[in-house]
Design an enzyme around this catalytic site. Structure first.
Site, PDB file in Angstrom:
ATOM      1  N   SER A 144       0.855  -1.197   0.000  1.00  0.00           N
ATOM      2  CA  SER A 144       0.000   0.000   0.000  1.00  0.00           C
ATOM      3  C   SER A 144       0.891   1.247   0.000  1.00  0.00           C
ATOM      4  O   SER A 144       2.090   1.150   0.282  1.00  0.00           O
ATOM      5  CB  SER A 144      -0.859  -0.014   1.272  1.00  0.00           C
ATOM      6  OG  SER A 144      -1.470   1.238   1.485  1.00  0.00           O
ATOM      7  N   TYR A 157      -3.304  -0.387  10.119  1.00  0.00           N
ATOM      8  CA  TYR A 157      -3.173  -0.650   8.674  1.00  0.00           C
ATOM      9  C   TYR A 157      -1.758  -0.291   8.207  1.00  0.00           C
ATOM     10  O   TYR A 157      -1.109  -1.055   7.478  1.00  0.00           O
ATOM     11  CB  TYR A 157      -4.229   0.161   7.917  1.00  0.00           C
ATOM     12  CG  TYR A 157      -4.307  -0.148   6.446  1.00  0.00           C
ATOM     13  CD1 TYR A 157      -5.097  -1.202   5.982  1.00  0.00           C
ATOM     14  CD2 TYR A 157      -3.603   0.604   5.507  1.00  0.00           C
ATOM     15  CE1 TYR A 157      -5.173  -1.489   4.623  1.00  0.00           C
ATOM     16  CE2 TYR A 157      -3.674   0.320   4.153  1.00  0.00           C
ATOM     17  CZ  TYR A 157      -4.461  -0.722   3.712  1.00  0.00           C
ATOM     18  OH  TYR A 157      -4.530  -0.999   2.361  1.00  0.00           O
TER      19      TYR A 157
END
Ligand SMILES: NC(=O)c1ccc[n+]([C@@H]2O[C@H](COP(=O)([O-])OP(=O)(O)OC[C@H]3O[C@@H](n4cnc5c(N)ncnc54)[C@H](O)[C@@H]3O)[C@@H](O)[C@H]2O)c1
Length: 252
Positions: A144, A157
């Site tokens: 990501s 996250y």
């Protein structure tokens, strides 16, 4: 050159492919010739696989909670049996939880780390053991932008995706000489269910969009080419790379 990207006869597991980016990646692999087994906990998993079969692809769906060790291992064995082998693993399943750092509940921290990091490690290990015993294979993890940045209100996250990037490099170091490539794609801001809240937040949406040189959020189809590249012989000398698929966001 076309042969470099040919996946005819290859068998792949794609996690999280009942929807979103992994669904696009599964379709890309099938369009390149691969047979795919979708791993997802969504109730629509089998139907999504059946729909791909109706389009003429070879696709299976296995409903599995990837955070559960026994379920994960059973699903892996079942997929290898169903397809008669395994050549490619794409770890795309992921979850998000948003809270301010000082308020982030441990329960949500554990939930995010279990799905996004621990299950990815375990799936790499399962596939790796199979590849080591069978002459090699390809693993594609999904990192990501938050493998590079810390973000806001997403500490679990960010930690999990930083971890995905690091474990990709760690595995690559040990397996590059065993005919196993393991690399990661780092999507930018993609218009999927995971980002509904961001897309609906006019302020954040405008801020993010203004920073994307391509001037648009990414789509599941934008992941097809990059995943086929990392799953095919075209990437045989790539090991431990973290490749942004972000419309240029990281360059700014
Ligand atoms: N959307 C983005 O902007 C973006 C950006 C960077 C990285 N990513 C990553 O890309 C991947 C796909 O994201 P998306 O946007 O398509 O998300 P999504 O929410 O649309 O899809 C995620 C899928 O994973 C499945 N899943 C979640 N937990 C699971 C579990 N425990 N067991 C089995 N299946 C499970 C869900 O059922 C769902 O089908 C994730 O790893 C995500 O972190 C997304």
């Amino acid at each position: 050159m076309a042969n470099l990207f040919d996946l005819t006869g290859k068998k792949a597991i794609v996690t999280g492919a009942a929807q979103g980016l992994s669904n696009g990646m599964a379709e890309g692999l099938m369009e390149a010739g691969a047979e795919v087994t979708i791993f997802d906990m969504s109730p629509k998993t089998e139907e999504v696989a059946a729909e791909f079969c109706r389009k003429g692809f070879k696709c299976h769906g296995i409903r599995v909670n990837l955070s559960d060790t026994a379920e994960r291992e059973a699903a892996f064995q079942k997929a290898v049996e169903l397809m008669g082998g395994l050549n490619i693993l794409v770890n795309g399943a992921g979850v998000q939880r948003r809270h301010k750092c000082e308020e982030f509940p441990m329960e949500d921290w554990n939930f995010v780390l279990d799905v996004n990091l621990t299950s990815v490690f375990a799936m790499c290990q399962l596939a790796g053991r199979h590849f080591l015993a069978n002459g090699g294979g390809k693993i594609v993890n999904i990192a990501s932008m938050l493998s590079f940045f810390g973000g806001f209100t997403v500490p679990a996250y960010a930690a999990s995706k930083g971890g995905v990037s690091q474990l990709t490099k760690a595995f690559a170091n040990e397996w590059a000489c065993k005919n196993i490539t393991i690399n990661a794609l780092a999507p930018g801001y993609m218009a999927t269910d995971m980002n509904t809240k961001l897309l609906e937040d006019e302020g954040r949406n405008a801020e993010i969009s203004a920073r994307i040189p391509a001037h648009r959020w990414g789509l599941p189809a934008d992941m097809k080419g990059p995943v086929v590249f990392l799953a095919s012989p075209a990437s045989d000398y790539l090991n431990g790379a973290i490749i942004p698929v972000d419309g240029g966001y990281l360059n700014r």
